[in-house]
Design a protein around this motif. Structure first.
Motif, short mmCIF file in Angstrom:
data_model
loop_
_atom_site.label_atom_id
_atom_site.label_comp_id
_atom_site.label_asym_id
_atom_site.label_seq_id
_atom_site.Cartn_x
_atom_site.Cartn_y
_atom_site.Cartn_z
N ILE C 189 0.87 -1.18 0.00
CA ILE C 189 0.00 0.00 0.00
C ILE C 189 0.90 1.22 0.00
O ILE C 189 1.77 1.35 0.86
N TYR C 190 0.70 2.09 -0.97
CA TYR C 190 1.64 3.16 -1.23
C TYR C 190 0.87 4.47 -1.32
O TYR C 190 0.02 4.64 -2.19
N ALA C 191 1.15 5.40 -0.40
CA ALA C 191 0.46 6.68 -0.43
C ALA C 191 1.29 7.71 -1.16
O ALA C 191 2.50 7.79 -0.93
N THR C 192 0.68 8.47 -2.06
CA THR C 192 1.43 9.46 -2.81
C THR C 192 0.51 10.54 -3.36
O THR C 192 -0.65 10.27 -3.67
N PRO C 193 1.02 11.77 -3.49
CA PRO C 193 0.23 12.79 -4.18
C PRO C 193 0.54 12.85 -5.68
O PRO C 193 -0.06 13.63 -6.39
N GLU C 194 1.49 12.01 -6.14
CA GLU C 194 1.95 12.09 -7.53
C GLU C 194 1.22 11.09 -8.42
O GLU C 194 1.44 9.88 -8.29
N PRO C 195 0.42 11.56 -9.38
CA PRO C 195 -0.28 10.61 -10.26
C PRO C 195 0.69 9.71 -11.02
O PRO C 195 0.37 8.55 -11.28
N ILE C 196 1.89 10.23 -11.31
CA ILE C 196 2.84 9.44 -12.10
C ILE C 196 3.29 8.19 -11.33
O ILE C 196 3.50 7.13 -11.91
N ASP C 197 3.38 8.30 -9.99
CA ASP C 197 3.72 7.14 -9.17
C ASP C 197 2.68 6.04 -9.35
O ASP C 197 3.00 4.87 -9.53
N ALA C 198 1.42 6.44 -9.28
CA ALA C 198 0.34 5.48 -9.40
C ALA C 198 0.33 4.87 -10.80
O ALA C 198 0.24 3.65 -10.97
N LEU C 199 0.46 5.72 -11.82
CA LEU C 199 0.41 5.24 -13.20
C LEU C 199 1.52 4.24 -13.49
O LEU C 199 1.28 3.18 -14.06
N THR C 200 2.74 4.56 -13.09
CA THR C 200 3.86 3.72 -13.49
C THR C 200 3.97 2.45 -12.65
O THR C 200 4.42 1.43 -13.16
N MET C 201 3.58 2.49 -11.38
CA MET C 201 3.87 1.33 -10.52
C MET C 201 2.67 0.49 -10.15
O MET C 201 2.78 -0.72 -10.02
N ALA C 202 1.53 1.14 -9.92
CA ALA C 202 0.45 0.44 -9.21
C ALA C 202 -0.38 -0.48 -10.09
O ALA C 202 -0.61 -0.18 -11.25
N THR C 203 -0.83 -1.58 -9.49
CA THR C 203 -1.80 -2.40 -10.18
C THR C 203 -3.20 -1.86 -9.89
O THR C 203 -4.08 -1.94 -10.73
N HIS C 204 -3.37 -1.31 -8.69
CA HIS C 204 -4.67 -0.76 -8.31
C HIS C 204 -4.48 0.63 -7.72
O HIS C 204 -3.45 0.92 -7.12
N VAL C 205 -5.50 1.45 -7.84
CA VAL C 205 -5.41 2.80 -7.31
C VAL C 205 -6.72 3.16 -6.62
O VAL C 205 -7.79 2.72 -7.02
#
Lengths: 359, 285, 365
Positions: C189-205
């Motif tokens: 579980i990864y908290a971030t304000p950066e959309p790019i973090d979610a786009l590049t790494m996450a399977t779910h958001v």
């Protein structure tokens, strides 16, 4: 405003200084043309701030000369150099109003109050500070304070240049955009000579027409943002500028081109038979990929895909070799697939012993 | 789980109530009674307070105290800042000068009193000797003005170093860039002090002001040991006044005057405290 | 379901941070809690990890209620924004520390093997005998991540771990973290304000907005089909352009008028767009400075600033009162104040309700 030049400049800190990351500036030559926006870009501790302080006269260089409009100013004290500085942490006179802050340098020069008023009004209009004229500077937010300290620098007509030392570090991200816009606009309208120091390539390339990359006290490359991007002088610049950075592929010269070390990849190129350590540099966005076999192209496997919204970054592999490629957001790809790859020769840079070779 | 912070605070709260709350209650209790040795205390309500307020001696002590504290602040704060400005900012001398400056702060009150008593003694003291050279007949035990200013001098000697240390720390915290900017703006030395140094020192100076005010208002052992509160009542400051009354076993009267004394200290400190808060709020906006 | 939170509420003093929030995290997923600063990400992360106790609501790990289980007894690891390491220990000792304090006994050889394995994974193998202060910020954070990994924790929580790193290190670590955390049992579980973090790494958001989850699901699905204008605008890099438009009827087609000189013809009919006014959304990379095939709608705009971001240039444009951003996938400079002709690709429009912000339609499926 003036043209600023540093000629065969050298600066060494005395050895008794404790800091671990000692650097020295050796034989540095650079000129910033009158009325241009310039940036000094490099990691922290590379000597950027020292260069600024040498220009403003706060530090005396070990040897070499500082020239303003071709006149040597080495012996001129700081207050007579008429350099405006904007620092990392906003510097304003808290107890004075915005108006008085801007008027301060003029009053110190004993200008007439009427003249001061019209000049300050002009600068406030330009910087969009007029509504804040009567506010105490201590009550402003950091971005507004930074604009006031810029204003204090440019209010004097005899200002030679504006030096900015990481001016956006403490600014809220939402306000950064506005501040960048104002800086750029003021620079263009007043034709200011500006030198902007930063470790952030984004800020440097956004602000400046001319960017100088500094590393360990010496200049790596000095060019426009487009040139830095298209023709980086060393693989380091290629990697540092752009996201993702440039691919650097170690290769061997063959009769009809190059062979990339650690793989079976071959690149046809008219420049053959070169000696020295050879590297090919190609930006991920210039790597051409095709899902179908193409004659003369190389076959690589997609190891990973990163989606970045507007585009995707593919990590391609062949043997020990790893190459990043940028493709459009709607290109259908999946990990484990094979693609055929081409490196167009006009977008490829060749480095001989770590330096860009002109072919 | 949520009550845990209170649990940790409990020992402190208990200690504080023992050390501050209970004695305070006792004093308030005294102040409401007339107490004579050997007889049962008699409840008199606010009579003691009325007596204190109409007592010319009490008012004299209060006015003397306020004059003393005000003068101490007016001398110590500017003097402390001036000395701090003269100190080197860096280099090998810094540590040594700070230690030397701090020495008076390390000397216990009673020692200070005794040392200065020797200095000022009319037959053997250094100070009368020096002043007689310029033709001034100094006598701390006969001349009320001499006595008052001697106590003031001792206080200045004893406590200015604290202001120096505070101001010095405050000066060190002002970023060099402010001075560079002032230089670039062509500001004179005075203007630089007026618009850079002073505003930046304001928070620490208000803190110094508060500490020095509260402390000087409680001045006790110096007048006790040096002048014994005299000549006459010339150096009978508030603490001494209250102590005298208690020694005379006028416990009710002493209690009432201590409460009034405490009240004055709290009100004055509160006013200063508001001042500090306002200036720090301004900084954080 | 790996982690599952039900009706979580949390206030700090008078501030209500989370309200009636429910969320589900699947086994094997890399779940990103995305949201602007102050949306409650860190609080939610701390509650899920058990560092903070919620005012009300239940937390389940693998179906078991763990709300009252103290954090020491949950099998989790937490990585902070600040680089938290033991300053007096070498990187080796730092990484080994969770094994040394663990209830399970490890032999010296086992510890060595595990530390080497983890260090190898994070590229720390060559600097293991350095102290944290002797290595770079990026390496310190790698060390903190290695400590979290070696614990063998089933759930790993990361709170903006890349925020204090410069952009090149962020770029490198993003690519690596994705590899490191893939195919794990448990969840990240990864908290971030950066959309790019979610786009590049996450399977779910999961998109957090004012203390509640506005939308959650598969990363690309949320990206392509935002349920709400706030999600669309924020979960886009750079942010999606949003502006109001009026519907004009043109037979079986509609025109969406954004300004006097800009109207976009769309394939959607009147029955699909019953109202007069909508919120129009278009991603910055669907605005262009050239018009291949002449299918795009032109408009005049003034350049306010050209920002170079990575290998792209983000043009901040002003058209009438509208502020628009255009993403060019190359590095190019523009003088401030220059007037340009830009083009909008009408095939990539999103429409949202002008009042509620809810998704209405898009022009291509």
């Amino acid at each position: 405003m003036a043209r600023i030049e540093l000629k065969s400049l050298a600066h060494r800190y005395d050895s008794s200084r404790k800091g671990k990351s000692g650097f020295s500036i050796e034989d540095l030559n650079i000129a910033w043309e009158d009325g241009t926006a310039n940036a000094l870009l490099g990691p922290s501790g590379c000597g950027k701030t020292t260069l600024l302080n040498i220009i403003s006269g706060l530090i005396t260089p070990t040897s070499g000369s500082v020239l303003f409009d071709d006149a040597i100013v080495n012996d001129r004290p700081t207050r007579d150099r008429h350099i405006a500085q904007v620092f990392q942490f906003p510097v304003v006179y808290d107890t004075m109003t915005v108006f008085d802050n801007l008027a301060f340098p003029l009053r110190n020069q004993k200008n007439g109050e009427i003249e001061i008023e019209s000049r300050v009004a002009e600068i406030m209009e330009l910087l969009e500070l007029t509504p804040l004229a009567k506010t105490k500077a201590g009550h402003l937010n950091p971005a507004e304070k930074q604009i006031v300290s810029l204003g204090r620098g440019i209010v004097r007509k005899d200002t030679v240049a504006v030096l900015l030392d990481e001016p956006l570090t403490v600014i809220d991200p939402i306000l950064k955009l506005d501040l960048r816009r104002k800086l750029r606009q003021v620079q263009q309208e007043l034709k200011l000579t500006m030198i902007y120091v930063t470790h952030d390539q984004h800020e440097a390339l956004t602000f400046a027409d001319h960017v100088t990359i500094v590393r360990d006290g010496s200049i790596v490359q000095s060019a426009t943002p487009e040139e830095l991007f298209l023709r980086p002088k060393t693989p380091f610049v290629g990697y540092f500028i752009g996201s993702p950075g440039m691919n650097t592929l170690r290769c061997e010269s063959t009769i009809d081109g190059f062979k990339i070390v650690g793989s079976s990849l071959a690149i046809a190129n008219r420049a053959g038979n070169l000696s020295g350590v050879l590297d090919l540099g190609i930006r991920p966005e210039f790597v051409v990929t095709s899902p179908e076999e193409m004659p003369g192209w190389n076959r690589l496997k997609i190891r990973a895909i990163e989606h970045a919204g507007a585009y995707q970054v593919l990590t391609l592999e062949s043997g020990a070799l790893e190459i990043k490629a940028r493709v459009g957001d709607d290109t259908a790809t999946s990990e484990g697939d094979f693609v055929w790859v081409d490196f167009p020769s006009d977008k490829t840079n060749l480095y001989v012993d770590g330096e860009l070779a002109i072919l | 789980m949520r009550q845990r912070p209170w649990l940790f605070l409990l020992p402190t709260l208990i200690l504080m109530s023992i050390s501050a709350f209970i004695p305070l209650m006792a004093v308030i209790n005294y102040s409401l009674h007339t107490i004579f040795a050997g007889s049962a205390p008699e409840f008199v309500g606010l009579q003691n307070y009325a007596d204190v307020m109409s007592d010319a001696q009490f008012r004299g002590a209060l006015i003397r105290q306020l004059t003393f504290s005000l003068m101490a602040l007016l001398i110590e704060i500017p003097l402390g800042v001036a000395i701090a400005l003269c100190l080197p900012r860096k280099g090998s001398g810094v540590g040594l000068s700070l230690v030397l400056l701090g020495v008076p702060l390390l000397i216990p009150y009673n020692v200070v009193g005794i040392v200065w008593r020797l200095f000022t003694q009319s037959d053997i003291g250094v100070i009368p000797r020096i002043l007689s050279l310029v033709g001034y007949d100094y006598n701390v035990s006969l001349n009320a003005t001499d006595a008052f200013f001697t106590i003031l001098l001792v206080d200045v000697w004893h406590w200015t170093p604290l202001v120096v240390l505070l101001a010095y720390a405050g000066l060190q915290a002002i970023p060099q860039t402010f001075y560079q900017a002032a230089e670039v703006d062509g500001a004179s030395t005075w203007k630089t002090f007026r618009y850079v140094t002073l505003p930046k020192l304001r928070p620490v100076l208000t803190l110094g002001l508060l500490i020095r005010f509260m402390d000087s208002f409680k001045v006790y052992s110096e007048p006790l040991l040096l002048t014994g509160g005299g000549p006459g009542n010339a150096t009978t400051f508030m603490s001494l006044f209250v102590a005298r009354k208690a020694e005379a076993y006028e416990l009710g009267y002493a209690g009432a005057s201590s409460i009034i004394y405490l009240y004055v200290v709290i009100v004055m400190s509160y006013i200063l405290f508001q001042f500090i808060n306002r200036s720090s709020e301004e900084r954080h906006r | 379901m790996a982690i599952h939170a039900e009706n979580v509420c949390q206030s700090h003093g008078k501030h209500r941070i989370l309200q009636d929030l429910s969320i589900e995290v699947e086994v094997g997923s890399f779940f990103t809690l995305l949201g602007p600063t102050g949306s409650g990400k860190t609080t939610l992360l701390r509650i899920l990890a058990g560092i903070e106790e919620p005012d009300s609501g239940r937390i389940f790990y693998d179906g078991v209620d763990v709300t009252d289980l103290p954090v020491q007894e949950r099998k989790i690891a937490f990585v902070y924004q600040q680089f938290v390491n033991f300053p007096s220990m070498t990187l080796f000792e730092n990484i080994a520390s969770p094994l040394r304090v663990s209830k399970e006994r490890f032999t010296k050889a086992e510890i060595e093997r595990k530390v080497m394995e983890t260090a190898e994974l994070l590229g720390l193998a060559k600097i293991l005998n350095h102290l944290p202060e002797e290595v770079s910020g990026g390496q310190r954070q790698r060390c903190a991540i290695a400590r979290a990994l070696i614990k063998g924790a089933r759930y790993i929580f990361l709170d903006e771990p890349l925020a204090n790193l410069d952009y090149k290190l962020r770029e490198e670590l993003r690519a690596e973290l994705k590899q490191i955390f893939r195919d794990r049992d448990g969840a990240v579980i990864y908290a971030t304000p950066e959309p790019i973090d979610a786009l590049t790494m996450a399977t779910h958001v999961g998109f957090l907005h004012d203390g509640s989850i506005l939308q959650h699901g598969d990363t690309m699905d949320v990206y392509r089909n935002p349920s709400h204008a706030s999600v669309a605008s924020y979960f886009c890099n750079p942010q999606m352009n949003l502006f109001p438009c009026d519907v004009e009827d043109r037979g079986n087609r509609c025109a969406l008028r954004a300004s006097e000189t800009l109207a976009l013809e769309v394939d959607l009919g009147r029955e699909q767009l019953p109202r007069e006014r909508y919120m129009l959304g278009i991603r910055p990379h669907h605005l262009f400075l050239e018009n291949p095939g002449n299918r795009m709608t032109p408009f005049q705009a003034k350049v306010e600033l050209a920002e170079v971001v990575g290998s792209n240039t983000e043009l901040h444009l002003r058209h009438d009162d509208l502020k628009l951003s255009l993403l060019m996938q190359q590095v190019e400079q523009f003088p401030v104040g220059e007037t340009v002709t830009a083009y909008i690709d009408p095939e990539h429009l999103y429409l949202f309700d002008a009042d509620t912000g809810e998704f209405i339609a898009r022009t291509r499926n």
